[in-house]
Design an enzyme around this catalytic site. Structure first.
Site, mmCIF file in Angstrom:
data_model
loop_
_atom_site.group_PDB
_atom_site.id
_atom_site.type_symbol
_atom_site.label_atom_id
_atom_site.label_comp_id
_atom_site.label_asym_id
_atom_site.label_seq_id
_atom_site.Cartn_x
_atom_site.Cartn_y
_atom_site.Cartn_z
ATOM 1 C CE1 TYR A 106 32.608 -81.860 -102.313
ATOM 2 C CE2 TYR A 106 34.815 -82.777 -102.240
ATOM 3 C CZ TYR A 106 33.447 -82.943 -102.188
ATOM 4 O OH TYR A 106 32.928 -84.203 -102.017
ATOM 5 C CG HIS A 134 29.842 -81.189 -98.483
ATOM 6 N ND1 HIS A 134 28.556 -81.661 -98.634
ATOM 7 C CD2 HIS A 134 30.330 -80.987 -99.743
ATOM 8 C CE1 HIS A 134 28.268 -81.730 -99.934
ATOM 9 N NE2 HIS A 134 29.324 -81.331 -100.625
ATOM 10 C CD GLN A 139 27.148 -84.225 -107.341
ATOM 11 O OE1 GLN A 139 26.054 -83.871 -106.909
ATOM 12 N NE2 GLN A 139 28.263 -84.065 -106.665
ATOM 13 C CB SER A 161 24.273 -70.955 -108.798
ATOM 14 O OG SER A 161 24.849 -72.028 -109.514
#
Ligand code: CA
Length: 427
Positions: A137, A142, A249, A266
């Site tokens: 992450y 982001h 999520q 993915s």
């Protein structure tokens, strides 16, 4: 060992168009299926797929120590496990074999028929058996954007973020190569303003523009690796669309983080571009402030200048490019991610995959997800066919591309392209 495969002056006797991602200086590795149903490890030059199993059988790798069936396999794991020295020897040799000056294979029609295929005649497979998948992450932009939307605009970046390359363990069972369609997931969500959750198809399926790196065997359990050595264990990179269901999520991620919103699919590009091929595109990443803890400190250039773009193609319509980003915006480097991953003694094996995290740039047109591009659906994007998108619609195809370019050479990844189908219906 010098990386002679990167020689910018070299030309191939195979035809390569000037805008190709796959000049002779690239030599990526992948696995493909031929029309005769044979699976083999291969490489690509221009629009030609090259069977490395056949090359080895016909003795073109003579003098390089390889097990007999190194390339006659349906994954690259054994080859990757052999380590950097073998990767370099093989890549250098392939460059020699296909050099326009070298007549050995060039003038051997019989061998060429066995070794070389047109790309349109092969089907790309998943290049590695991915044992473990970790997703980081690591884009500050982001993480800040998501923090603003999901939590608190005033404290968007959590206090740990500037000290830890934050990540989570994903699942490898639903990683698929480019071209394989993906179903809209079902899941539990809490509709806005309600207090009771519902179960049904996700209404906000999103992509995440990422890259991923594939490792060789890094350590034994308990052992950590130094940040200055970490790059030696990275075989190469692919493009990654880390599909995400934002409504699922939002409801499920507290307190343990991503779960079913992320593991339904993915998608990755099928050719692994080696770190050796990316070497000319090294660049400095953003300044890290505050200074990371000593085990994560590194000097020099450890990021890579990789241009990235995302397009949405509705069914029976042309594609619209909706984002331009670049890997160099990432705050944490791949070597810092891998060093942090092993810092507690966690074992990392050949064929493990590590996602970068969504790669968002500083400007609104460089964001790496619909969540950010439309700011949670508030500002829909207009496509060329006049329709609008807040998130991804059924039968849309999401296409991600990536390439590096300098004055001498273009090294690219091709694409990861996958269509979103309606929810799976059990027959
Ligand atoms: Ca992700």
């Amino acid at each position: 060992m010098p990386i002679t495969a990167n020689d910018i002056k070299r030309k191939s006797w195979l035809e390569v168009s000037s805008d190709s991602d796959f000049p002779i200086q690239n030599i990526p590795f992948g696995v493909f299926l031929t029309k005769e149903n044979i699976v083999t490890v291969g490489t690509r030059i221009g629009d030609f797929a090259i069977d490395l199993g056949a090359l080895q059988q016909l003795n073109y790798f003579e003098g390089i120590e390889l097990t007999d069936d190194m390339f006659m396999q349906d994954t690259l794991n054994d080859f990757i496990s052999d380590g950097q020295k073998t990767w370099r020897l093989v890549r250098n040799r392939i460059a020699e074999i296909f050099d326009e000056q070298n007549s050995k294979l060039r003038d051997n029609t019989k061998d060429k028929d066995i070794i070389i295929f047109k790309m349109e005649d092969v089907e790309m497979q998943l290049p590695v058996l991915i044992g473990d998948y970790t997703d980081f992450y690591s884009s500050k932009e982001h993480a800040t954007n998501v923090g603003k939307m999901f939590r608190d605009p005033e404290n968007a970046l959590l206090p740990n973020w500037l000290h830890i390359p934050v990540g989570y363990h994903g699942r490898s069972s639903t990683i698929v190569p480019s071209g394989i369609p993906v179903h809209r997931p079902m899941g539990q969500t809490l509709p806005n303003g309600e207090t009771t959750p519902v179960f049904g198809p996700s209404r906000s399926v999103d992509f995440e523009l990422e890259t991923a790196f594939i490792t060789t065997d890094v350590n034994i359990m308990g052992e950590n690796i130094h940040v200055t050595e970490a790059e030696d264990y990275i075989f190469g990179m692919v493009l990654l669309n880390d599909w995400s269901a934002r409504d699922i999520q939002k409801w499920e991620y507290v307190p343990l983080g991503p779960f079913l919103a992320k593991n339904f699919a993915s998608s990755i590009s099928p050719w692994i571009v080696t770190m050796d091929a990316l070497e000319p595109f090294r660049t400095k990443g953003p300044k890290q402030e505050p200074t990371p803890l000593p085990y994560l400190q590194q000097k020099g250039k450890h990021s890579f200048d990789i241009n990235l773009e995302v397009a949405i193609q509705p069914e029976n319509s042309e594609a619209t490019v909706i984002s331009h980003s670049n890997f160099k915006y990432m705050y944490w480097t791949m070597s810092q991610q891998l060093t942090h991953h092993t810092s507690n003694g966690c074992r990392v094996n050949s064929g493990d995959m590590m996602g970068s995290g969504t790669i968002s740039g500083p400007t609104e047109d460089s964001f790496g997800s619909m969540l950010e591009l439309t700011w949670g659906g508030k500002n829909p994007i207009k496509l060329k066919d006049g329709t609008e998108r807040k998130f991804i619609n059924d039968n849309d195809t999401v296409i991600m591309k990536g390439h590096c370019q300098n004055g001498h050479v273009r090294i690219g990844f091709g694409e990861v392209s996958s269509k979103l189908l309606p929810p799976f219906v059990r027959k």
